[in-house]
Design a protein around this motif. Structure first.
Motif, PDB file in Angstrom:
ATOM      1  N   VAL A 109     -14.177  -1.383 -22.356  1.00  0.00           N
ATOM      2  CA  VAL A 109     -14.325  -0.163 -22.900  1.00  0.00           C
ATOM      3  C   VAL A 109     -13.116  -0.129 -24.322  1.00  0.00           C
ATOM      4  O   VAL A 109     -12.390  -0.855 -24.269  1.00  0.00           O
ATOM      5  CB  VAL A 109     -13.513   0.705 -21.903  1.00  0.00           C
ATOM      6  CG1 VAL A 109     -13.587   2.197 -22.506  1.00  0.00           C
ATOM      7  CG2 VAL A 109     -14.090   0.740 -20.802  1.00  0.00           C
ATOM      8  N   HIS A 110     -13.872   0.395 -25.338  1.00  0.00           N
ATOM      9  CA  HIS A 110     -13.196   0.500 -26.627  1.00  0.00           C
ATOM     10  C   HIS A 110     -12.752   1.802 -26.553  1.00  0.00           C
ATOM     11  O   HIS A 110     -13.513   2.808 -26.829  1.00  0.00           O
ATOM     12  CB  HIS A 110     -14.048   0.193 -27.907  1.00  0.00           C
ATOM     13  CG  HIS A 110     -14.821  -1.166 -27.923  1.00  0.00           C
ATOM     14  ND1 HIS A 110     -14.231  -2.252 -28.106  1.00  0.00           N
ATOM     15  CD2 HIS A 110     -15.973  -1.647 -27.229  1.00  0.00           C
ATOM     16  CE1 HIS A 110     -14.908  -3.384 -27.926  1.00  0.00           C
ATOM     17  NE2 HIS A 110     -16.079  -3.035 -27.473  1.00  0.00           N
ATOM     18  N   HIS A 127      -2.113   5.790 -21.047  1.00  0.00           N
ATOM     19  CA  HIS A 127      -2.684   6.381 -20.081  1.00  0.00           C
ATOM     20  C   HIS A 127      -4.045   5.955 -19.693  1.00  0.00           C
ATOM     21  O   HIS A 127      -4.640   5.803 -18.689  1.00  0.00           O
ATOM     22  CB  HIS A 127      -2.441   7.897 -19.823  1.00  0.00           C
ATOM     23  CG  HIS A 127      -2.443   8.477 -18.822  1.00  0.00           C
ATOM     24  ND1 HIS A 127      -1.872   8.177 -17.461  1.00  0.00           N
ATOM     25  CD2 HIS A 127      -3.107   9.753 -18.528  1.00  0.00           C
ATOM     26  CE1 HIS A 127      -2.069   8.984 -16.733  1.00  0.00           C
ATOM     27  NE2 HIS A 127      -3.069   9.917 -17.128  1.00  0.00           N
ATOM     28  N   ALA A 128      -4.950   6.171 -20.810  1.00  0.00           N
ATOM     29  CA  ALA A 128      -6.323   6.006 -20.436  1.00  0.00           C
ATOM     30  C   ALA A 128      -6.597   4.633 -20.271  1.00  0.00           C
ATOM     31  O   ALA A 128      -7.365   4.321 -19.355  1.00  0.00           O
ATOM     32  CB  ALA A 128      -7.069   6.365 -21.971  1.00  0.00           C
ATOM     33  N   ARG A 129      -5.850   3.505 -20.743  1.00  0.00           N
ATOM     34  CA  ARG A 129      -6.017   2.240 -20.551  1.00  0.00           C
ATOM     35  C   ARG A 129      -5.573   1.859 -19.036  1.00  0.00           C
ATOM     36  O   ARG A 129      -6.323   0.850 -18.302  1.00  0.00           O
ATOM     37  CB  ARG A 129      -5.422   1.218 -21.263  1.00  0.00           C
ATOM     38  CG  ARG A 129      -5.838   1.383 -22.928  1.00  0.00           C
ATOM     39  CD  ARG A 129      -5.325   0.465 -23.629  1.00  0.00           C
ATOM     40  NE  ARG A 129      -5.605  -1.084 -23.561  1.00  0.00           N
ATOM     41  CZ  ARG A 129      -5.478  -2.166 -24.114  1.00  0.00           C
ATOM     42  NH1 ARG A 129      -4.099  -2.042 -24.808  1.00  0.00           N
ATOM     43  NH2 ARG A 129      -5.660  -3.307 -23.845  1.00  0.00           N
ATOM     44  N   ASP A 157      -9.619  -2.239 -25.014  1.00  0.00           N
ATOM     45  CA  ASP A 157      -8.723  -2.429 -25.962  1.00  0.00           C
ATOM     46  C   ASP A 157      -8.715  -1.168 -27.057  1.00  0.00           C
ATOM     47  O   ASP A 157      -9.292  -0.020 -26.715  1.00  0.00           O
ATOM     48  CB  ASP A 157      -9.488  -3.485 -27.038  1.00  0.00           C
ATOM     49  CG  ASP A 157     -10.870  -3.431 -27.500  1.00  0.00           C
ATOM     50  OD1 ASP A 157     -11.208  -2.073 -27.657  1.00  0.00           O
ATOM     51  OD2 ASP A 157     -11.473  -4.241 -27.591  1.00  0.00           O
ATOM     52  N   VAL A 158      -7.835  -1.004 -28.164  1.00  0.00           N
ATOM     53  CA  VAL A 158      -7.687   0.138 -28.949  1.00  0.00           C
ATOM     54  C   VAL A 158      -7.916   0.077 -30.404  1.00  0.00           C
ATOM     55  O   VAL A 158      -7.577  -1.030 -30.855  1.00  0.00           O
ATOM     56  CB  VAL A 158      -6.309   0.487 -28.379  1.00  0.00           C
ATOM     57  CG1 VAL A 158      -5.989   1.886 -29.328  1.00  0.00           C
ATOM     58  CG2 VAL A 158      -5.697   0.615 -27.171  1.00  0.00           C
ATOM     59  N   ALA A 159      -8.480   1.093 -30.965  1.00  0.00           N
ATOM     60  CA  ALA A 159      -8.758   1.045 -32.252  1.00  0.00           C
ATOM     61  C   ALA A 159      -8.632   2.549 -32.862  1.00  0.00           C
ATOM     62  O   ALA A 159      -8.600   3.664 -31.946  1.00  0.00           O
ATOM     63  CB  ALA A 159     -10.366   0.588 -32.531  1.00  0.00           C
ATOM     64  N   ILE A 208     -18.716   0.177 -23.339  1.00  0.00           N
ATOM     65  CA  ILE A 208     -18.412   1.431 -23.478  1.00  0.00           C
ATOM     66  C   ILE A 208     -17.549   1.873 -24.644  1.00  0.00           C
ATOM     67  O   ILE A 208     -16.556   1.134 -24.924  1.00  0.00           O
ATOM     68  CB  ILE A 208     -17.945   1.966 -22.208  1.00  0.00           C
ATOM     69  CG1 ILE A 208     -18.895   1.616 -21.060  1.00  0.00           C
ATOM     70  CG2 ILE A 208     -17.567   3.365 -22.318  1.00  0.00           C
ATOM     71  CD1 ILE A 208     -18.208   1.803 -19.712  1.00  0.00           C
ATOM     72  N   VAL A 209     -17.889   2.984 -25.303  1.00  0.00           N
ATOM     73  CA  VAL A 209     -16.926   3.401 -26.268  1.00  0.00           C
ATOM     74  C   VAL A 209     -16.478   4.919 -25.652  1.00  0.00           C
ATOM     75  O   VAL A 209     -17.453   5.605 -25.243  1.00  0.00           O
ATOM     76  CB  VAL A 209     -17.450   3.756 -27.666  1.00  0.00           C
ATOM     77  CG1 VAL A 209     -16.698   4.194 -28.864  1.00  0.00           C
ATOM     78  CG2 VAL A 209     -17.959   2.297 -28.145  1.00  0.00           C
TER      79      VAL A 209
END
Length: 395
Positions: free
Chosen positions: A201-202, A244-246, A257-259, A277-278
């Motif tokens: 998931v991005h 929290h989402a991760r 990961d996070v962007a 998934i984004v």
């Protein structure tokens, strides 16, 4: 002194993990002659997303051994990754001072990634009881032999666990950091092995910095130096929303990961290629800034039907509640195509952390279903070299 710290992923067969902790504690008490608490484990109530308790910090600061229940879920847990890093750093300091390497980080194959039969299966089946008892005795002996031969100095429990690097955070820590956190001989799993057990998931954080938000709103307590520091539900949920989402994604066995918003185009392209998934986390306040409006409009123009868009609006954020109408209108103007979808992947004005959890899990499931139905079918290229399994030390 805490003889052992049991590190586990909350939600990974909790009742069996607690039983393992209780059974191991009983074995250690018999060998040590100690009558009382000999170990520490976080309970289901303390949870994987709750603040770090004083008891947990104290146990990590002075425990003499670290027992990790290794499973795919474990290696996707940021909390477990931080626990690993804290203890590994204590061992690194001890080795630097003494030249000795204590066998104090003990891995137990709780799930398939540990390289052996899953211990939780031994607990479940009465026919495996002798093997389970033998494993308990082996772990307990290693704990006590390590304590007798080595004395690992405690560290100050005043450290902030949230600022400790996650040993398994591949998007945030490079390979040299991984080697150091496993410098005593226990290497965290390779990135390709973790990704093999989970879909990726991005998380895209569409939020401004504190300096940027200072131009459009009065209450700046939700923002930090980076967009990804946005903590939409503070004070109820003090940590950044994306952290929290991760954690929620990891509980569903999704790697992540996070962007930030300016990287959205690249992440969308990667997601299309790899059936990933984004999820875009949107702070409606950025619609008041021209640069962010342009980026949102560019994203909206491509009409990505498998991308989730979640926009929190906390009921405890008085300023957001007061400006609710204009913020809703700003989102409608910036994301008309996405908001017109009216499906599980688009949720705005999510008013509480509890609602956010429900909406995110539902969005991940729906996005995964759409990818399974309509995603690209391809073969992954063969590895040039054999993939080694993680090197973990245990009984």
């Amino acid at each position: 002194m805490t003889q052992f710290f049991l590190s586990r992923a909350v939600g990974d067969d909790d009742s069996y993990a607690i039983r393992f902790f209780q059974d191991l504690s009983a074995k250690v008490r018999v060998i040590s002659g100690v009558d009382g608490d000999v170990g520490f484990v976080e309970t289901v109530e303390s949870g994987s997303r709750s603040p770090w308790s004083t008891a947990a910090r104290n146990a990590l600061a002075d425990c003499q051994t670290f027992v990790a229940l290794c499973s795919p879920r474990y290696f996707l847990s940021e909390r477990c990754g931080r626990q690993w890093s804290i203890f590994a750093e204590r061992l690194r300091r001890y080795e630097k001072e003494t030249g000795r390497r204590p066998p104090a980080l003990i891995s137990v194959p709780w799930g398939d990634s540990g390289g052996g039969e899953a211990v939780r299966q031994l607990i479940r089946l009465r026919s495996h009881r002798p093997r389970y008892e033998a494993l308990l005795a082996s772990v307990a002996r290693q704990i006590m032999e390590t304590i007798e031969e080595y004395q690992i100095p405690p560290m100050s429990p005043s450290f902030d666990p949230a600022k400790v690097p996650n040993a398994f955070g591949y998007a945030e820590v490079d390979s040299t950091d991984h080697a150091e956190s496993g410098s005593i001989g226990q290497k965290p799993p390779r990135k390709d092995l973790v990704e093999a057990v989970s879909q990726r998931v991005h998380f895209i954080v569409a939020a401004g910095t504190r300096a940027e938000m200072d131009t459009v709103r009065e209450d700046l307590r939700f923002y930090g130096e980076r967009g990804r520091d946005w903590a939409a539900y503070r004070p109820a949920l003090a940590e950044p929303l994306v952290a929290h989402a991760r954690a929620l994604a990891a509980e569903q066995l999704f790697g992540s990961d996070v962007a930030e918003l300016d990287d959205l185009a690249e992440r969308l392209d990667r997601a299309r290629r790899n059936n990933e998934i984004v999820v875009v986390l949107v702070d409606a306040w950025i619609t008041k800034l021209a640069s962010y409006r342009r980026m949102l409009a560019e994203f909206d123009s491509h009409a990505e039907p498998s991308v989730a868009v979640l926009a929190p609006a906390s009921l405890t954020d008085a300023e957001t509640v007061r400006h609710g109408g204009e913020l809703r209108a700003g989102l409608t103007r910036a994301l008309p195509r996405n908001l017109a979808r009216q499906d599980q992947l688009v949720r705005i004005e999510i008013d509480s952390p509890e609602s956010f959890e429900v909406d995110l899990v539902a969005a991940l499931e729906e996005a995964q279903n759409r990818i399974f139905s309509h995603g690209r079918v391809f073969r992954r290229p063969a590895q040039d070299e054999p993939v080694d399994r993680p090197i973990l030390q245990g009984p």
